[in-house]
Design a protein around this motif. Structure first.
Motif, PDB file in Angstrom:
ATOM      1  N   LEU A 154       6.623  75.797  78.499  1.00  0.00           N
ATOM      2  CA  LEU A 154       5.259  75.357  78.804  1.00  0.00           C
ATOM      3  C   LEU A 154       4.769  74.344  77.776  1.00  0.00           C
ATOM      4  O   LEU A 154       4.129  73.347  78.122  1.00  0.00           O
ATOM      5  N   LEU A 155       5.067  74.611  76.522  1.00  0.00           N
ATOM      6  CA  LEU A 155       4.623  73.717  75.453  1.00  0.00           C
ATOM      7  C   LEU A 155       5.313  72.357  75.580  1.00  0.00           C
ATOM      8  O   LEU A 155       4.675  71.314  75.423  1.00  0.00           O
ATOM      9  N   SER A 156       6.599  72.371  75.877  1.00  0.00           N
ATOM     10  CA  SER A 156       7.324  71.114  76.101  1.00  0.00           C
ATOM     11  C   SER A 156       6.775  70.384  77.320  1.00  0.00           C
ATOM     12  O   SER A 156       6.633  69.152  77.310  1.00  0.00           O
ATOM     13  N   PHE A 157       6.463  71.130  78.351  1.00  0.00           N
ATOM     14  CA  PHE A 157       5.922  70.544  79.587  1.00  0.00           C
ATOM     15  C   PHE A 157       4.605  69.821  79.315  1.00  0.00           C
ATOM     16  O   PHE A 157       4.345  68.742  79.861  1.00  0.00           O
ATOM     17  N   SER A 158       3.792  70.394  78.432  1.00  0.00           N
ATOM     18  CA  SER A 158       2.496  69.785  78.119  1.00  0.00           C
ATOM     19  C   SER A 158       2.661  68.426  77.446  1.00  0.00           C
ATOM     20  O   SER A 158       1.797  67.551  77.575  1.00  0.00           O
ATOM     21  N   LEU A 159       3.766  68.239  76.738  1.00  0.00           N
ATOM     22  CA  LEU A 159       4.027  66.955  76.092  1.00  0.00           C
ATOM     23  C   LEU A 159       4.264  65.837  77.113  1.00  0.00           C
ATOM     24  O   LEU A 159       3.914  64.687  76.879  1.00  0.00           O
ATOM     25  N   PHE A 160       4.861  66.217  78.248  1.00  0.00           N
ATOM     26  CA  PHE A 160       5.191  65.227  79.272  1.00  0.00           C
ATOM     27  C   PHE A 160       4.111  65.086  80.346  1.00  0.00           C
ATOM     28  O   PHE A 160       3.802  63.982  80.788  1.00  0.00           O
ATOM     29  N   GLU A 161       3.534  66.209  80.762  1.00  0.00           N
ATOM     30  CA  GLU A 161       2.618  66.200  81.902  1.00  0.00           C
ATOM     31  C   GLU A 161       1.153  66.400  81.514  1.00  0.00           C
ATOM     32  O   GLU A 161       0.276  66.318  82.381  1.00  0.00           O
ATOM     33  N   GLY A 162       0.894  66.698  80.254  1.00  0.00           N
ATOM     34  CA  GLY A 162      -0.488  66.839  79.806  1.00  0.00           C
ATOM     35  C   GLY A 162      -0.999  68.268  79.865  1.00  0.00           C
ATOM     36  O   GLY A 162      -0.423  69.135  80.526  1.00  0.00           O
ATOM     37  N   ASN A 163      -2.089  68.497  79.174  1.00  0.00           N
ATOM     38  CA  ASN A 163      -2.647  69.847  79.053  1.00  0.00           C
ATOM     39  C   ASN A 163      -3.225  70.372  80.361  1.00  0.00           C
ATOM     40  O   ASN A 163      -3.119  71.561  80.673  1.00  0.00           O
ATOM     41  N   ALA A 164      -3.868  69.497  81.145  1.00  0.00           N
ATOM     42  CA  ALA A 164      -4.514  69.939  82.386  1.00  0.00           C
ATOM     43  C   ALA A 164      -3.485  70.512  83.360  1.00  0.00           C
ATOM     44  O   ALA A 164      -3.714  71.571  83.972  1.00  0.00           O
ATOM     45  N   LYS A 165      -2.353  69.835  83.519  1.00  0.00           N
ATOM     46  CA  LYS A 165      -1.302  70.315  84.416  1.00  0.00           C
ATOM     47  C   LYS A 165      -0.690  71.619  83.908  1.00  0.00           C
ATOM     48  O   LYS A 165      -0.364  72.511  84.691  1.00  0.00           O
ATOM     49  N   THR A 166      -0.553  71.729  82.587  1.00  0.00           N
ATOM     50  CA  THR A 166       0.014  72.947  82.006  1.00  0.00           C
ATOM     51  C   THR A 166      -0.936  74.119  82.185  1.00  0.00           C
ATOM     52  O   THR A 166      -0.505  75.235  82.499  1.00  0.00           O
ATOM     53  N   GLU A 167      -2.212  73.866  82.014  1.00  0.00           N
ATOM     54  CA  GLU A 167      -3.225  74.907  82.243  1.00  0.00           C
ATOM     55  C   GLU A 167      -3.181  75.375  83.693  1.00  0.00           C
ATOM     56  O   GLU A 167      -3.308  76.571  83.982  1.00  0.00           O
ATOM     57  N   GLU A 168      -2.989  74.441  84.597  1.00  0.00           N
ATOM     58  CA  GLU A 168      -2.881  74.777  86.019  1.00  0.00           C
ATOM     59  C   GLU A 168      -1.635  75.620  86.289  1.00  0.00           C
ATOM     60  O   GLU A 168      -1.671  76.587  87.068  1.00  0.00           O
ATOM     61  N   LEU A 169      -0.531  75.255  85.653  1.00  0.00           N
ATOM     62  CA  LEU A 169       0.716  75.997  85.838  1.00  0.00           C
ATOM     63  C   LEU A 169       0.581  77.443  85.345  1.00  0.00           C
ATOM     64  O   LEU A 169       1.058  78.380  86.004  1.00  0.00           O
ATOM     65  N   ILE A 170      -0.046  77.629  84.208  1.00  0.00           N
ATOM     66  CA  ILE A 170      -0.260  78.987  83.687  1.00  0.00           C
ATOM     67  C   ILE A 170      -1.043  79.815  84.700  1.00  0.00           C
ATOM     68  O   ILE A 170      -0.722  80.984  84.962  1.00  0.00           O
ATOM     69  N   HIS A 171      -2.066  79.201  85.293  1.00  0.00           N
ATOM     70  CA  HIS A 171      -2.865  79.903  86.300  1.00  0.00           C
ATOM     71  C   HIS A 171      -2.020  80.261  87.514  1.00  0.00           C
ATOM     72  O   HIS A 171      -2.136  81.369  88.071  1.00  0.00           O
ATOM     73  N   GLU A 172      -1.140  79.359  87.928  1.00  0.00           N
ATOM     74  CA  GLU A 172      -0.259  79.621  89.065  1.00  0.00           C
ATOM     75  C   GLU A 172       0.669  80.805  88.773  1.00  0.00           C
ATOM     76  O   GLU A 172       0.959  81.618  89.667  1.00  0.00           O
ATOM     77  N   ILE A 173       1.133  80.904  87.549  1.00  0.00           N
ATOM     78  CA  ILE A 173       1.999  82.030  87.168  1.00  0.00           C
ATOM     79  C   ILE A 173       1.235  83.341  87.281  1.00  0.00           C
ATOM     80  O   ILE A 173       1.738  84.327  87.836  1.00  0.00           O
ATOM     81  N   PHE A 174       0.017  83.358  86.785  1.00  0.00           N
ATOM     82  CA  PHE A 174      -0.803  84.565  86.893  1.00  0.00           C
ATOM     83  C   PHE A 174      -1.050  84.941  88.352  1.00  0.00           C
ATOM     84  O   PHE A 174      -0.980  86.122  88.717  1.00  0.00           O
ATOM     85  N   LYS A 175      -1.346  83.954  89.171  1.00  0.00           N
ATOM     86  CA  LYS A 175      -1.605  84.226  90.588  1.00  0.00           C
ATOM     87  C   LYS A 175      -0.359  84.739  91.299  1.00  0.00           C
ATOM     88  O   LYS A 175      -0.448  85.570  92.211  1.00  0.00           O
TER      89      LYS A 175
END
Length: 304
Positions: free
Chosen positions: A184-205
């Motif tokens: 996730l941390l590596s992903f944020s470097l490439f796709e930005g914090n907003a997309k990573t925050e969205e991905l975390i939410h998708e995992i929870f859902k």
């Protein structure tokens, strides 16, 4: 294939193990000092340094005494890493100092919030049961938040069947690994914090929508597919973390076995009287060595 974990990363990890061991005095003061120095170090070294720390922090050093101040401070060290990771991703974090009836970290995103806890285990620990992961406790410690997350070393998680998975899927508690978190941390470097925050939410859902089951494959297939289907970039990062997870196991085993070998040699050089006192410890060391050598990659990242 070129090594993911560099000598510098391994040396840095060893440095912090020693630093925690040398700290003395009041636990609260040590904890605050550790948090400040760690945050300064991460700020100076950059995000890649934090990613390396996540890959290596899952095992409690064998050199730390059981229930010692070093062991407790190491647990707090992993909490600080957890908070630093989510803070770097762009979420607001709070590490709670009190220990009673609360999770260790609170995280606040724009549209959701959750509590989190970092777990670490000794490689020589033979029996790990569902209580070690505290899934039910994390559910109680949400205190109104919709989600909770427990981050564990990947090679210490059950790979076939366990009560922890049915508890997680029925209580909105995400069992996660340091490998996934590093991704996730590596992903944020490439796709930005907003997309990573969205991905975390998708995992929870995804966890919330699961039919409760003890099946590890069922659980990890859901988590892994959610991440892999979210972005094509994850596939590339996935391959890196798979290799890093294998390397981290080897590094942890070498570190633990080296310490135990030194302890065994120290005991064998004792006088007869000293050796008698330490005899039971020798047997325990041999048992630990056997357990550590048996640790293997459980291939949870292969479940897609």
């Amino acid at each position: 294939m070129e090594k993911i974990l560099t000598k510098n990363a391994i040396t840095k990890h060893a440095y912090w193990i020693e630093k925690i061991c040398k700290l003395s005095g009041d636990f609260g003061d040590n904890s605050n000092k550790l948090e400040e120095e760690l945050n300064d170090d991460i700020q100076n070294q950059g995000i890649n340094s934090l990613i390396d720390r996540l890959r290596l922090c899952g095992d409690i050093p064998e050199s730390y005494g059981r229930d010692s101040s070093e062991e407790k401070l190491y647990a707090k060290y992993t909490d600080f890493l957890l908070a630093a990771t989510f803070k770097t991703i762009g979420l607001k974090t709070l590490v709670l100092k009190e220990r009673a009836d609360v999770a260790d970290v609170e995280i606040f995103a724009k549209s959701y919030s959750f509590v989190a806890d970092a777990k670490s285990f000794r490689l020589s620990r033979t029996a790990k049961n569902q209580k070690d992961f505290k899934v039910q406790a994390m559910d109680r410690w949400k205190h109104g938040k919709p989600y909770a997350m427990i981050v564990c070393p990947i090679y210490q998680l059950p790979k076939k069947s366990s009560q922890i998975y049915i508890q997680a899927s029925s209580r909105n508690v995400c069992i996660f690994t340091y490998s996934h978190l590093a991704m996730l941390l590596s992903f944020s470097l490439f796709e930005g914090n907003a997309k990573t925050e969205e991905l975390i939410h998708e995992i929870f859902k995804t966890i919330s929508a699961l039919n409760p089951s003890k099946d590890a494959s069922f659980y990890w297939m859901a988590v892994n597919r959610t991440m892999l289907e979210f972005s094509q970039k994850i596939d590339e990062l996935w391959k890196i973390e798979k290799q890093a997870s294998i390397e981290s196991i080897d590094i942890a085993k070498q570190e633990a076995l080296k310490f135990l070998a030194e302890e065994r040699e120290k005991i064998m050089q004792m006088s007869h009287e000293q050796a008698l006192v330490e005899l039971l410890k020798v047997h325990k060391i041999e048992s630990k060595i056997k357990t550590i050598k048996s640790v293997r990659n459980n291939n949870l990242l292969e479940i897609k």
